[in-house]
Design a protein around this motif. Structure first.
Motif, short mmCIF file in Angstrom:
data_model
loop_
_atom_site.label_atom_id
_atom_site.label_comp_id
_atom_site.label_asym_id
_atom_site.label_seq_id
_atom_site.Cartn_x
_atom_site.Cartn_y
_atom_site.Cartn_z
N ALA A 268 0.65 -1.04 0.02
CA ALA A 268 -0.05 0.24 -0.04
C ALA A 268 0.78 1.27 0.02
O ALA A 268 0.44 2.38 -0.63
CB ALA A 268 -0.97 0.03 1.27
N LYS B 163 -1.92 -8.67 1.08
CA LYS B 163 -3.13 -8.98 1.39
C LYS B 163 -4.12 -8.88 0.51
O LYS B 163 -5.25 -8.79 0.59
CB LYS B 163 -3.71 -8.21 2.76
CG LYS B 163 -2.49 -8.19 3.96
CD LYS B 163 -3.21 -7.68 5.27
CE LYS B 163 -2.05 -7.68 6.42
NZ LYS B 163 -1.06 -6.79 6.10
N TYR C 44 -2.32 -11.75 -9.93
CA TYR C 44 -1.41 -11.41 -8.76
C TYR C 44 -0.23 -11.97 -8.77
O TYR C 44 0.78 -11.58 -8.28
CB TYR C 44 -2.35 -11.22 -7.43
CG TYR C 44 -3.40 -10.22 -7.43
CD1 TYR C 44 -3.01 -8.70 -7.55
CD2 TYR C 44 -4.50 -10.38 -7.14
CE1 TYR C 44 -3.69 -7.83 -7.39
CE2 TYR C 44 -5.55 -9.55 -6.88
CZ TYR C 44 -5.08 -7.98 -7.25
OH TYR C 44 -5.98 -7.20 -7.11
N ASP D 53 -11.54 -2.83 -8.78
CA ASP D 53 -11.78 -4.06 -8.23
C ASP D 53 -10.56 -4.59 -7.66
O ASP D 53 -9.70 -5.45 -8.22
CB ASP D 53 -12.36 -5.17 -9.25
CG ASP D 53 -12.88 -6.24 -8.64
OD1 ASP D 53 -13.09 -6.35 -7.52
OD2 ASP D 53 -13.64 -7.04 -9.33
N ALA D 54 -10.14 -4.24 -6.36
CA ALA D 54 -8.84 -4.43 -5.81
C ALA D 54 -9.06 -5.32 -4.88
O ALA D 54 -7.86 -5.78 -4.17
CB ALA D 54 -8.48 -2.92 -5.43
N LYS D 55 -10.34 -5.44 -4.21
CA LYS D 55 -10.39 -6.50 -3.24
C LYS D 55 -9.42 -6.05 -1.89
O LYS D 55 -8.69 -7.29 -1.54
CB LYS D 55 -10.63 -7.97 -3.48
CG LYS D 55 -11.61 -7.93 -4.62
CD LYS D 55 -12.02 -9.49 -4.69
CE LYS D 55 -13.33 -9.63 -5.71
NZ LYS D 55 -13.16 -9.20 -6.85
N ARG D 56 -8.93 -5.07 -1.60
CA ARG D 56 -7.97 -4.88 -0.65
C ARG D 56 -8.79 -5.11 0.78
O ARG D 56 -9.80 -4.94 0.98
CB ARG D 56 -7.46 -3.30 -0.66
CG ARG D 56 -6.72 -3.03 -2.28
CD ARG D 56 -5.44 -3.87 -2.29
NE ARG D 56 -4.69 -3.46 -3.41
CZ ARG D 56 -4.55 -3.82 -4.35
NH1 ARG D 56 -5.46 -4.44 -5.01
NH2 ARG D 56 -3.87 -3.10 -5.34
N GLY D 57 -7.83 -5.24 1.86
CA GLY D 57 -8.44 -5.35 3.12
C GLY D 57 -7.09 -5.51 4.11
O GLY D 57 -6.30 -6.32 4.06
N ASP D 58 -6.94 -4.34 5.11
CA ASP D 58 -5.99 -4.27 5.75
C ASP D 58 -5.91 -3.49 6.87
O ASP D 58 -7.33 -2.79 7.22
CB ASP D 58 -4.55 -3.80 5.02
CG ASP D 58 -3.27 -4.41 5.32
OD1 ASP D 58 -3.04 -4.08 6.76
OD2 ASP D 58 -2.59 -4.52 4.68
N TYR E 17 -4.17 2.65 0.63
CA TYR E 17 -4.77 2.40 -0.41
C TYR E 17 -5.64 3.29 -1.05
O TYR E 17 -6.33 3.28 -2.39
CB TYR E 17 -5.33 0.81 -0.24
CG TYR E 17 -4.30 -0.31 -0.20
CD1 TYR E 17 -3.73 -0.54 -1.27
CD2 TYR E 17 -4.35 -1.29 0.68
CE1 TYR E 17 -2.89 -1.70 -1.25
CE2 TYR E 17 -3.60 -2.34 0.79
CZ TYR E 17 -2.66 -2.45 -0.32
OH TYR E 17 -1.87 -3.67 -0.26
N THR F 63 -12.31 -6.62 1.00
CA THR F 63 -12.43 -7.89 1.59
C THR F 63 -12.68 -7.39 3.12
O THR F 63 -11.89 -6.90 3.56
CB THR F 63 -11.46 -8.91 1.26
OG1 THR F 63 -11.69 -10.09 1.79
CG2 THR F 63 -10.00 -8.39 1.71
#
Lengths: 276, 276
Positions: free
Chosen positions: A62, A93, A104, B91-96, B104, B124
């Motif tokens: 990030a 992640k 990815y 559509d990145a489906k990040r999650g942190d 992000y 996510t």
């Protein structure tokens, strides 16, 4: 990098330290701004100053993505600079369906596509095995699955009771059916050290990546008491506590001093547990 | 983009179609390879051919990241080319954790940092509200949370019984305490159309992003029967079914023909439900 190589490195360096390269361009020493790529220059000096004390580096994607094309170039240069005998983890992640995860994997594991050749990637498990297995096609690469995190938000879902323990326990048990301890690691937050005992019941041999020691306040002794195995089985990360230890021309020496303190504590723990 | 603007667009175009820009350089027509940025050239022509038929575009970050610096440049150019009155979803489906999610958000929502100014991001939920709330600081931006996906792996965790319904239901109920239907949407896979009824109990007003119509085989009629609200409440995505409809110099016309078919079906559904 194989499991045997990782363990060998831990024994040689008497360390299981991972240095988190969460490099924020607004937090690095001002004099670095004169360099063409200040973030890479910062990381390069941190790596030079700590590479004999740590066994892994973990850039957080990030922080690089936030700077667009320049940031991605800093990340590529950093990956290429990490010595090949040290585990390189991209803390990304990611978590998506199969054909997206394939992409990815290309992004981070396939040097020909992007210039990057990380050894391991962190992934989030919500979408199940689609988010994990595509990466395992790359021999010698690791997937590190989020299990229990140390953030406030971890309480929202990770502690839900699924009828077979907490959600994070279910994640570990299920993921263990996809691959062995030679390919999978788990992220386990260090602020919950007593839970390492439960996690070790489900993952007796897997390496655990522990993000919460240092600035986030976990206790290294507790983590080792409950989480260490005969092969060590732990990779303990420190980011801000090391990389921002100093903020002037001597920042790399200051980072080294902090890394050395942790390495010495780790050596004690490894000796206490009979790993070395 | 506000909720009112989104609804207005749906009513004007008589469509709730999202075109998924999962653009794979190995799948686009060969003649495009002569252009300096073949992926952007492809996307540009797809956008020109479909922009009156759809209300959203959704590039999948992985397909761009897999090509490194060149891929990121294609993504930036694509975002900048999407008309500002059409919802742009990364559509990145990040999650942190929080400070990582902040970065992000900068990557995708902050034009000054990266050149990109998406209206919405998919995330996510495993790490809880840390993965969602940082994006909400950006006024007018949306967070689209994975709830129920249509992939095989969705069965691994999303259907776990948490004592208060399935995990995906718990996710929706919890996330609704963080923000309202003017800022949050949910991803709901269309292969499970009967479950839309249950989801609507928890999310009566939220827009649902439905990824599984078209190549993945969901039924538009079922989705609408169980999921449509008085404001439509649905954004239905098709990626491969549209963008790879043709593979020669007329690929954009072929894509338009497929998009038109879907738009016409959508118009019927909107009329049937009395939305228009």
């Amino acid at each position: 990098m194989t499991r045997a190589q990782l363990i060998e490195q831990i024994k040689q360096k008497k360390s299981f330290l991972c240095v988190g390269l969460d490099t924020d361009i607004d937090k690095i020493p001002a004099f670095l701004k004169e360099y063409p790529d200040p973030v890479f220059e910062f990381n390069k000096r941190i790596i030079d100053a700590t590479k004999d004390l740590c066994i892994a580096y973990k850039p957080n994607a990030a922080f690089y993505e936030a700077r667009g094309l320049k940031g991605l170039q800093s990340l590529i240069s950093t990956e290429q600079y990490i010595p090949k005998d040290i585990l390189s983890i991209i803390d990304a992640k990611r978590g998506d369906i199969g054909n997206t995860s394939d992409n990815y994997a290309k992004a981070f594991f396939d040097k020909e596509n992007t210039g990057m050749d990380f050894d391991a990637i962190t992934v989030t498990p919500y979408m199940g095995n689609d988010s994990v297995t595509p990466y395992l096609k790359y021999e010698g690469k690791w997937v590190i699955i989020l299990a229990l995190t140390s953030s406030v938000g971890s309480k929202d879902f990770q502690y839900l009771n699924t009828g077979d323990g907490y959600l994070y326990e279910t994640v570990i048990k299920k993921a263990n059916t996809w691959a062995g301890a030679d390919r999978l690691m788990y992220v386990v937050g260090a602020t919950k050290s007593t839970e390492f005992t439960d996690i070790r019941k489900h993952a007796p041999d897997n390496f655990l990546l522990v993000p919460g020691v240092g600035a986030q306040g976990g206790s290294l002794q507790d983590v080792c008491q409950y989480g260490m195995t005969k092969d060590c089985g732990l990779i303990v990360n420190s980011s801000r506590g090391i990389i921002y230890a100093g903020n002037d021309e001597n920042f790399a020496e200051a980072a080294r001093a902090e890394a050395l303190k942790l390495q010495q504590q780790m050596q004690e723990e490894l000796e206490k547990a009979g790993v070395i």
